[in-house]
Design a protein around this motif. Structure first.
Motif, PDB file in Angstrom:
ATOM      1  N   THR A 140      -3.425  -2.702  -0.731  1.00 34.49           N
ATOM      2  CA  THR A 140      -2.453  -3.120  -1.740  1.00 34.49           C
ATOM      3  C   THR A 140      -1.340  -3.915  -1.087  1.00 34.49           C
ATOM      4  O   THR A 140      -1.018  -3.706   0.090  1.00 34.49           O
ATOM      5  N   VAL A 141      -0.758  -4.850  -1.858  1.00 34.83           N
ATOM      6  CA  VAL A 141       0.371  -5.643  -1.373  1.00 34.83           C
ATOM      7  C   VAL A 141       1.641  -4.825  -1.543  1.00 34.83           C
ATOM      8  O   VAL A 141       1.869  -4.202  -2.595  1.00 34.83           O
ATOM      9  N   VAL A 142       2.476  -4.819  -0.521  1.00 35.77           N
ATOM     10  CA  VAL A 142       3.723  -4.059  -0.540  1.00 35.77           C
ATOM     11  C   VAL A 142       4.890  -5.029  -0.361  1.00 35.77           C
ATOM     12  O   VAL A 142       4.921  -5.797   0.612  1.00 35.77           O
ATOM     13  N   ASP A 143       5.833  -5.011  -1.287  1.00 41.14           N
ATOM     14  CA  ASP A 143       6.991  -5.898  -1.217  1.00 41.14           C
ATOM     15  C   ASP A 143       8.056  -5.271  -0.317  1.00 41.14           C
ATOM     16  O   ASP A 143       9.119  -4.817  -0.777  1.00 41.14           O
ATOM     17  N   ALA A 144       7.731  -5.215   0.958  1.00 45.55           N
ATOM     18  CA  ALA A 144       8.634  -4.631   1.952  1.00 45.55           C
ATOM     19  C   ALA A 144       8.232  -5.170   3.319  1.00 45.55           C
ATOM     20  O   ALA A 144       7.065  -5.513   3.541  1.00 45.55           O
ATOM     21  N   PRO A 145       9.173  -5.246   4.252  1.00 48.51           N
ATOM     22  CA  PRO A 145       8.821  -5.692   5.598  1.00 48.51           C
ATOM     23  C   PRO A 145       7.844  -4.710   6.247  1.00 48.51           C
ATOM     24  O   PRO A 145       7.844  -3.517   5.929  1.00 48.51           O
ATOM     25  N   PRO A 146       7.021  -5.200   7.176  1.00 46.54           N
ATOM     26  CA  PRO A 146       6.039  -4.315   7.833  1.00 46.54           C
ATOM     27  C   PRO A 146       6.669  -3.086   8.476  1.00 46.54           C
ATOM     28  O   PRO A 146       6.112  -1.988   8.399  1.00 46.54           O
ATOM     29  N   HIS A 147       7.845  -3.249   9.099  1.00 40.79           N
ATOM     30  CA  HIS A 147       8.439  -2.097   9.792  1.00 40.79           C
ATOM     31  C   HIS A 147       8.867  -1.009   8.813  1.00 40.79           C
ATOM     32  O   HIS A 147       8.868   0.180   9.157  1.00 40.79           O
ATOM     33  N   VAL A 148       9.211  -1.395   7.583  1.00 40.64           N
ATOM     34  CA  VAL A 148       9.607  -0.401   6.583  1.00 40.64           C
ATOM     35  C   VAL A 148       8.375   0.374   6.102  1.00 40.64           C
ATOM     36  O   VAL A 148       8.406   1.603   5.960  1.00 40.64           O
ATOM     37  N   LEU A 149       7.276  -0.335   5.860  1.00 39.47           N
ATOM     38  CA  LEU A 149       6.039   0.341   5.487  1.00 39.47           C
ATOM     39  C   LEU A 149       5.610   1.296   6.597  1.00 39.47           C
ATOM     40  O   LEU A 149       5.187   2.432   6.321  1.00 39.47           O
ATOM     41  N   TRP A 150       5.755   0.876   7.840  1.00 42.79           N
ATOM     42  CA  TRP A 150       5.387   1.745   8.957  1.00 42.79           C
ATOM     43  C   TRP A 150       6.231   3.020   8.972  1.00 42.79           C
ATOM     44  O   TRP A 150       5.726   4.111   9.231  1.00 42.79           O
ATOM     45  N   GLN A 151       7.528   2.903   8.695  1.00 43.84           N
ATOM     46  CA  GLN A 151       8.386   4.087   8.664  1.00 43.84           C
ATOM     47  C   GLN A 151       7.890   5.106   7.644  1.00 43.84           C
ATOM     48  O   GLN A 151       7.897   6.312   7.895  1.00 43.84           O
ATOM     49  N   VAL A 152       7.447   4.621   6.491  1.00 45.66           N
ATOM     50  CA  VAL A 152       6.929   5.521   5.458  1.00 45.66           C
ATOM     51  C   VAL A 152       5.632   6.182   5.935  1.00 45.66           C
ATOM     52  O   VAL A 152       5.439   7.388   5.786  1.00 45.66           O
ATOM     53  N   LEU A 153       4.733   5.381   6.522  1.00 45.26           N
ATOM     54  CA  LEU A 153       3.456   5.932   6.981  1.00 45.26           C
ATOM     55  C   LEU A 153       3.658   6.939   8.111  1.00 45.26           C
ATOM     56  O   LEU A 153       3.014   7.989   8.134  1.00 45.26           O
ATOM     57  N   GLU A 154       4.554   6.649   9.041  1.00 43.15           N
ATOM     58  CA  GLU A 154       4.757   7.566  10.158  1.00 43.15           C
ATOM     59  C   GLU A 154       5.436   8.853   9.710  1.00 43.15           C
ATOM     60  O   GLU A 154       5.342   9.877  10.382  1.00 43.15           O
ATOM     61  N   GLY A 155       6.107   8.825   8.560  1.00 38.93           N
ATOM     62  CA  GLY A 155       6.772  10.020   8.056  1.00 38.93           C
ATOM     63  C   GLY A 155       5.949  10.792   7.039  1.00 38.93           C
ATOM     64  O   GLY A 155       6.451  11.723   6.404  1.00 38.93           O
ATOM     65  N   ILE A 156       4.677  10.439   6.882  1.00 38.05           N
ATOM     66  CA  ILE A 156       3.842  11.048   5.842  1.00 38.05           C
ATOM     67  C   ILE A 156       3.539  12.509   6.178  1.00 38.05           C
ATOM     68  O   ILE A 156       3.528  12.921   7.324  1.00 38.05           O
ATOM     69  N   GLY A 157       3.279  13.300   5.148  1.00 40.49           N
ATOM     70  CA  GLY A 157       2.956  14.706   5.348  1.00 40.49           C
ATOM     71  C   GLY A 157       4.199  15.556   5.523  1.00 40.49           C
ATOM     72  O   GLY A 157       5.337  15.076   5.462  1.00 40.49           O
TER      73      GLY A 157
END
Length: 517
Positions: free
Chosen positions: A359-376
């Motif tokens: 999916t396309v995410v309207d956010a910079p890559p580093h912001v998406l990474w922060q969400v993924l690394e904080g999952i769970g």
């Protein structure tokens, strides 16, 4: 307050002087904390691991020599012990199921023979404290036997015998913490009235480091414990007081066997029953030190050993600050798969099922990474929380970790970290997070989370769920859950996208700006 200076600076702590120390069990709770203490004391450190890649992201990984060796392989163990001055044996075969005693026996003999052949200066083993002249549980008996095997070798050996180890992230501490916090009133087995002499993890590490300097003629076991002798009931009530909780009401009963108690602990706390059982079995007996001879060789700190209350205060402080170096879940769950995800060509022929979504995410890559690394953990999985919760409960009752393990750190992950019922198998900063399932499944499963870009520079979130079935049961399992994929995995795509976009908007908002309804 006991001296909290670095262990290497305490009186009586040996200077490594460049001596080589081998640490086994290095991905576990104690091993992962021992390595930096040895480095600070001036030792060169060699870390022995079956899968060295799980050590890659440790803060000390660049300062040690990492060798690949399975503890059951005599040749590999011998190579790992070449030139070693002191070898720390921190291996326990809890993951071997009912055959753990035989595996413990074989690995200890393999290690003792190799250490003898390589002329190692000293072996140091951390075992369990147990009473004399009483019938021991299989786990405690195995720990006792391993100590005897190592002591019977020609290599001078130090066996340190500890009861409950208190520290942020230790299984003993987590068990006590969750029982106390979640159950203001409880019915407990009679063993809560048995006396125990707990010890702070900091003092355990000090004894381990200090044992490296024992004279060659010292070849024996030592009891190690803190200054307080308490019942488990005292410990729970003491924890409640330190944590600011109301007084806990406990009714001891005599009908709960260690097996039933461990199931009960597995339901109430994040500690699975396979790990809870040896802890519970160690408390069926009174485990109090019979001597303090270790102080002849590793002197007590100037301000004394760390008491129970201070150990709890320090552990809670580390947990609040998310400064937990290692956790009981650092080691794999007993029985969990450890197979890494092979390259796709190796799975040709339809043996690997894949659910692949982008999916396309309207956010910079580093912001998406922060969400993924904080999952769970506290953040959850961004889709249908009830479905995840139900699946987690079912996994716990079938002997898996469920969703209660949480995370060691709420924001950052390293390879080898536990994340609920997953374990981090691969991590590439700002690009890839691969999780391997440790839940009970008829097959092997991974969750692959990637940050990518399309040709026009938009941020993409690519998510792949991969499953390798084991027999017909695995095939049937995938067929049964496939109808729910859009709800679970599609929901995760949408939830992660919304979280990343919300975070990006918050970062872009000028400081001090407020939203107007």
């Amino acid at each position: 307050m006991s001296d909290t200076a670095p262990i290497a600076q305490l009186p009586g702590t040996p200077s490594g002087d460049g001596r080589l120390a081998l640490v086994t069990g290095v991905s576990g709770y104690i091993g992962g904390r021992l390595v930096p203490e040895l480095l600070r004391a001036g030792f060169r450190v060699r870390a022995m691991a079956r899968r060295p890649e799980v050590l890659r992201d440790r803060p000390w990984s660049g300062q040690v020599e990492v060798v690949r060796a399975d503890a059951t392989d005599p040749e590999a163990v011998a190579r790992a012990l070449e030139g070693v001055d002191v070898a720390y044996y921190l291996i326990h075969a809890m993951s071997a199921g009912g055959s753990f005693s035989a595996v413990d026996r074989r690995t200890a003999r393999t290690f003792a023979r190799a250490a003898t052949a390589q002329r190692v200066g000293r072996i140091v083993y951390l075992g369990g404290l147990f009473p004399d002249d009483e019938e021991l549980s299989r786990h405690m008996e195995s720990r006792r036997e391993v100590g005897e095997i190592l002591l019977d070798s020609p290599v001078p050996t130090t066996v340190l015998r500890a009861a409950v180890i208190l520290g942020s992230g230790s299984a003993s501490f987590e068990m006590m913490r969750y029982l106390t916090e979640r159950l203001p009133a409880m019915v407990c087995p009679a063993w809560v009235s048995n006396r125990i002499q707990p010890i702070a993890v900091r003092d355990v590490l000090r004894y381990l480091v200090g044992s490296a300097d024992m004279p060659p003629e010292v070849d024996r076991a030592f009891d190690i414990g803190g200054p307080d002798v308490l019942t488990y009931l005292d410990m729970m009530r003491g924890y409640a007081e330190v944590a600011g909780l109301p007084k806990r009401r406990v009714l001891p009963v005599r009908v709960m066997s260690p097996s039933l108690s461990s199931h009960w602990v597995g339901v109430v706390t994040p500690v699975p029953k396979e790990i809870a059982r040896p802890l519970v079995e160690s408390m069926v007996h009174e485990v109090v030190c019979k001597e303090h001879d270790v102080a002849r060789y590793v002197p007590d700190p100037p301000q004394g050993l760390i008491g129970f209350r201070e150990a709890v205060e320090l552990a809670l402080q580390r947990a609040r600050e998310a400064n937990v170096a290692t956790r009981w879940s650092s080691a794999s769950v007993p029985g969990a798969p450890s197979d890494p995800l092979p390259s796709d060509p190796d799975w040709a022929g339809g043996n690997l099922y894949v659910d692949d979504r982008t999916t396309v995410v309207d956010a910079p890559p580093h912001v998406l990474w922060q969400v993924l690394e904080g999952i769970g953990g506290e953040s959850g999985w961004y889709s249908w929380p009830m479905a995840w919760a139900v699946r987690g409960v079912l996994d716990r009752f079938s002997g898996g970790p469920g969703l209660v393990r949480g995370r060691r750190d709420p924001d950052h992950l390293v390879v080898g970290d536990a994340v609920d019922w997953w374990r981090v198998e691969e991590r590439e900063e700002d690009r890839l997070l691969r999780l391997r399932a440790e839940m009970r499944l008829p097959g092997l499963a991974w969750l692959d989370l990637r940050v990518e870009s399309d040709p026009v520079g938009r941020t993409l979130f690519r998510q792949r769920a991969l499953f390798h079935p084991r027999g017909l049961a695995g095939q049937a399992y995938w067929a049964a859950i496939s109808p729910f994929h859009d709800v679970v995995f599609g929901g995760m795509q949408r939830g992660v996208r919304r979280a990343a976009e919300a975070r990006a908007r918050a970062e872009a908002r000028p400081a001090g700006a407020t939203l107007v309804a």
